[in-house]
Write a protein that holds these residues in place. Structure first.
Motif, mmCIF file in Angstrom:
data_model
loop_
_atom_site.group_PDB
_atom_site.id
_atom_site.type_symbol
_atom_site.label_atom_id
_atom_site.label_comp_id
_atom_site.label_asym_id
_atom_site.label_seq_id
_atom_site.Cartn_x
_atom_site.Cartn_y
_atom_site.Cartn_z
ATOM 1 N N ARG A 112 -0.967 -7.480 -7.830
ATOM 2 C CA ARG A 112 -1.453 -7.874 -6.497
ATOM 3 C C ARG A 112 -2.609 -8.736 -6.570
ATOM 4 O O ARG A 112 -2.894 -9.790 -5.989
ATOM 5 N N LYS A 113 -3.404 -8.215 -7.384
ATOM 6 C CA LYS A 113 -5.205 -9.269 -7.805
ATOM 7 C C LYS A 113 -4.976 -10.094 -8.036
ATOM 8 O O LYS A 113 -5.443 -10.930 -7.914
ATOM 9 N N GLN B 109 0.596 -1.358 0.216
ATOM 10 C CA GLN B 109 -0.285 0.138 -0.197
ATOM 11 C C GLN B 109 0.733 1.423 0.302
ATOM 12 O O GLN B 109 0.470 2.211 -0.423
ATOM 13 N N ILE C 270 1.653 1.648 -3.672
ATOM 14 C CA ILE C 270 1.141 1.748 -4.761
ATOM 15 C C ILE C 270 0.727 3.608 -4.820
ATOM 16 O O ILE C 270 0.671 4.225 -5.581
ATOM 17 N N HIS D 70 -0.576 3.374 -10.476
ATOM 18 C CA HIS D 70 -0.904 2.857 -9.493
ATOM 19 C C HIS D 70 -1.830 1.244 -9.272
ATOM 20 O O HIS D 70 -1.801 0.349 -9.468
ATOM 21 N N TYR D 71 -2.734 1.748 -10.403
ATOM 22 C CA TYR D 71 -3.069 1.019 -10.970
ATOM 23 C C TYR D 71 -2.764 -0.813 -11.562
ATOM 24 O O TYR D 71 -3.510 -1.555 -11.360
ATOM 25 N N GLU E 259 -1.684 -2.387 -8.780
ATOM 26 C CA GLU E 259 -3.166 -3.168 -8.054
ATOM 27 C C GLU E 259 -3.309 -4.322 -9.103
ATOM 28 O O GLU E 259 -4.059 -5.238 -8.355
ATOM 29 N N CYS F 177 -7.571 2.392 -13.917
ATOM 30 C CA CYS F 177 -8.649 2.680 -12.724
ATOM 31 C C CYS F 177 -8.651 1.270 -13.329
ATOM 32 O O CYS F 177 -9.092 0.916 -13.969
#
Length: 575
Positions: A133-134, A116, A119, A126-127, A130, A541
Motif C-alpha cells: 500500500r505504501k 484496513q 490488513i 499485515h506488514y 502495508e 514490521c
C-alpha cells in the motif's frame, strides 16, 4: 566429524523433474488468474486470505526453482549450461509472475476502509500488505508493469549477469602462478609492502583494461534506474528508491551518512598510529590493511567451523543450532574453484528450507570471520523462518546485516579472550575491518549518489573515475598516498552493479551492532533474548519498530554517533 571444504548440496530445492515443475507453476498461476473476478471492493476476508495462501504456496515452488538455478550458476558462472538454465528459469518465472501482477495492483487501488479491514484480518501477513500500500504511488498500470518486468529480465538483469561473467573470468598471474580473485585478496593483506602493492596493481589491472566495457555496463544500469524509478515511477531521488523498498525514511539514511562523513578523522588518526607502528615513512593506500604481524599459520576449515560454532554456543543455543543445521545439511559452498562467483553471500530459500552460504575458504583468519558473518545471516533467516511467513520472513537490507556483523563481533571477542597476548594486534585488525565496513561503505554510497548525478549530466566514465579517486583521497586524509590505480576500485565492487545503494546497509549494520554489542556487554545474557526477538521479527514490521526492540533510534544522529564513540575508545586503547 571433521569438516572439509566442499561444494554445496542443492538437492533439497532442485526440482526432480524440471519440466513437470514448469508445468506445475504454470498450472497454479493460471488457476489464480481464473480467480481474478473474485477481487472486488466487497471481497470477504476469507476469500482474500485463501488467495494469499495460494500465492504463498506458488511462491515456494517458484523460489525453489529460481534459487536452485541461481545458486548453480553462482558456483559455475563460466559454465554455459548453468548460465543458460539460470536465464531460462528467470525468463519463465518473469512470464508467470507477470500474469499475477493484477493482485497487488488491485490491492493498491482498493478504498482505504477496505484495505484496513483486510490488513486487520491478515494476521502475520499485515506488514507485507502495508508495504504494498505504501508503494502504490510509484506503481504503473498493469501492462506497463508487465513490460518493465520483461525489460528488466532482458535488460538490467542481463547487464549484471554480463558483469559477473566477465569479472569471474579474470585470472591473475602473480608470483609465478595463476591466481583467483579470492586468492589475490589475501595478498593485499601481506606483511610485505612490495607484495601488497603488486597484489593491488595486479588485482585492479583487468578492471582498468576493461574500464570502457565495465563502465558502459554501469552507465546503462544507472540510466535504467533513473528512467524507470525517477521519470516513470516518480521516486524523489535514486537513493530514495532503495530507502523506500527498505521502508526507512530518507532522513534516517542521510543522518547515517552525515555521521559517517563527520567521523572520517577517527580512522585517519588510526591510520597514522598504524603507520608509526609499522615503522613506515609514508602510509600508502596499499598499506592500510597491512598486518602488524604476519599470519603464518593457516587455519583448517574444520578449525574454522568449530570456532564459529563454539562462539555461537557461547552467546545463545539458538545461534549455535541454526548454524549447525546449515552446516550439517551441506548448504555451504566453501571450496575455491575456477569460475565461481567472487565474494561471499547467504541466500534464503523458503521458510521450509535452510539458507545457503557461498564463500571461498583459503585458510586465513579473515575467512573464519567471513564464515561467521555469512552464518550470522543464516541464523537471522532461520530464526525469522521459524516465526514468520513466506511473505514476511526477509528483513530489510540494513537490518539483514545486524546478525552477520554481531556474529563477527562475537568471534572477535572469543579470539581475544583465547589469545590475550595478541589483544592489541587484534584490535588493529578489528579497526581495519570497521573502516572497511563503515567509512569505506558509506563512501561507496556517496560515490553512487554522485555517479547517478554525473550520468544524468552526460559525464564520461573517466570523469566519474576521477571523482571516485578525489572522494577516496578526502576520506583517507592528506597523510595517505593514493595511487592512480584506485580510480578503478569502484569497478571492483559488485554491490554497486547488482544492488544499487546496498552498501549503506553495512555502515548501518555495523554502527547499530556496535551499540547493541555495548548493551549486551553491559546487561549480560539477559539482553541476548532481546537480540533474538529482534532477529525473529524478520521483515514483519517497520525497521524503525524492529530496531526499538533493542532500544535503538535509527532516525537520530546521536544514536549513530554512539557507534563511533565505541570506535574512538578502541583507537585510544591502541595509542
Amino acid at each position: 566429524m571433521k569438516y572439509e571444504t566442499s561444494p554445496w548440496d542443492l538437492t533439497e530445492i532442485t526440482p526432480k523433474n524440471q519440466e513437470s515443475t514448469f508445468k506445475e507453476i504454470e498450472r497454479r498461476t493460471n488457476a489464480l488468474v481464473k480467480q481474478r473476478t473474485r477481487l472486488t471492493n466487497t471481497i470477504s476476508s476469507t476469500t482474500f486470505l485463501s488467495m494469499v495462501k495460494e500465492l504463498e504456496e506458488l511462491r515456494v515452488i517458484s523460489a525453489k526453482l529460481g534459487i536452485s538455478a541461481h545458486l548453480n550458476w553462482a558456483a559455475n558462472a563460466q559454465d554455459q549450461k548453468a548460465t543458460a538454465l539460470a536465464s531460462h528459469v528467470e525468463t519463465f518465472l518473469t512470464k508467470q509472475g507477470n500474469k499475477l501482477i493484477f493482485f497487488n495492483l488491485w490491492f493498491k487501488k482498493l478504498p482505504e476502509k477496505k484495505v484496513q479491514e483486510l490488513i486487520k484480518a491478515s494476521g502475520k501477513y499485515h506488514y507485507h500488505f502495508e508495504i504494498i500500500r505504501k508503494l502504490r504511488k510509484h506503481t504503473l498500470e498493469e501492462n506497463e508493469e508487465k513490460i518493465i518486468n520483461i525489460k528488466d529480465t532482458t535488460g538490467v538483469s542481463a547487464l549484471t549477469n554480463i558483469y559477473t561473467i566477465l569479472t569471474s573470468k579474470f585470472s591473475y598471474d602473480f608470483q609465478g602462478k595463476k591466481r583467483t580473485q579470492e586468492e589475490m585478496v589475501t595478498y593485499v593483506r601481506s606483511s610485505s609492502a612490495k607484495t601488497r602493492k603488486d597484489a593491488y596493481l595486479t588485482l585492479f589491472q583487468p578492471y582498468k583494461e576493461n574500464k570502457d566495457l565495465i563502465g558502459e555496463i554501469y552507465k546503462n544500469i544507472i540510466n535504467d534506474w533513473r528512467e524507470e524509478s525517477i521519470n516513470l515511477r516518480g521516486y524523489k531521488s535514486p537513493i530514495n528508491v532503495r530507502n523506500s523498498v527498505n521502508d526507512i525514511p530518507d532522513a534516517a539514511i542521510q543522518a547515517l551518512l552525515n555521521v559517517c562523513e563527520k567521523n572520517e578523522k577517527i580512522f585517519q588518526e588510526f591510520f597514522e598510529i598504524k603507520r608509526k607502528k609499522l615503522k613506515l615513512d609514508k602510509l600508502r593506500r596499499f598499506d592500510i590493511y597491512a598486518p602488524l604481524k604476519e599470519e603464518k599459520e593457516d587455519l583448517s576449515y574444520d578449525q574454522a567451523v568449530n570456532m564459529v560454532l563454539e562462539t555461537f554456543q557461547g552467546f545463545a543455543p539458538e545461534f549455535h543450532d541454526a548454524a549447525l543445521k546449515i552446516i550439517s545439511q551441506n548448504h555451504i559452498h566453501s571450496k575455491v574453484q575456477k569460475g565461481k562467483r567472487s565474494g561471499a553471500f547467504c541466500c534464503p530459500s523458503t521458510i521450509q528450507h535452510s539458507p545457503y552460504v557461498l564463500l571461498s575458504y583459503t585458510g586465513k583468519y579473515r575467512d573464519v570471520s567471513t564464515l561467521a558473518h555469512e552464518l550470522g545471516h543464516g541464523v537471522h533467516m532461520t530464526l525469522a523462518n521459524m516465526k514468520q511467513t513466506e511473505l514476511t520472513s526477509d528483513a530489510c537490507l540494513p537490518l539483514a546485516e545486524t546478525a552477520s556483523i554481531f556474529s563477527e563481533m562475537l568471534l572477535s571477542e572469543k579470539v581475544l579472550k583465547d589469545n590475550p597476548k595478541a589483544a592489541k594486534q587484534m584490535l588493529f585488525t578489528k579497526l581495519d575491518d570497521l573502516y572497511a565496513s563503515i567509512t569505506r561503505q558509506a563512501g561507496f554510497v556517496r560515490f553512487e549518489i554522485q555517479a547517478h548525478e554525473m550520468m544524468k549530466e552526460g559525464k564520461t566514465i573517466d570523469e566519474m573515475s576521477d571523482v571516485y579517486l578525489k572522494m577516496l583521497k578526502k576520506q583517507l586524509g592528506p597523510k595517505i598516498e593514493v595511487d592512480d590505480i584506485y580510480k578503478y576500485e569502484w569497478c571492483f565492487i559488485p554491490h554497486i552493479y547488482h544492488t544499487p545503494f546496498y552498501c549503506y546497509a553495512y555502515a548501518f549494520g555495523n554502527l547499530l551492532t556496535l551499540a547493541i554489542y555495548e548493551l549486551y556487554k553491559e546487561k549480560g545474557p539477559s539482553f541476548a533474548r532481546k537480540i533474538i526477538l529482534m532477529l525473529e521479527a524478520g521483515g514483519s514490521c517497520e525497521p524503525i519498530q524492529i530496531a526499538k526492540i533493542v532500544g535503538a533510534d535509527i532516525t537520530s544522529e546521536k544514536f549513530w554517533q554512539k557507534g563511533f564513540d565505541v570506535i574512538k575508545d578502541m583507537v585510544k586503547q591502541i595509542k
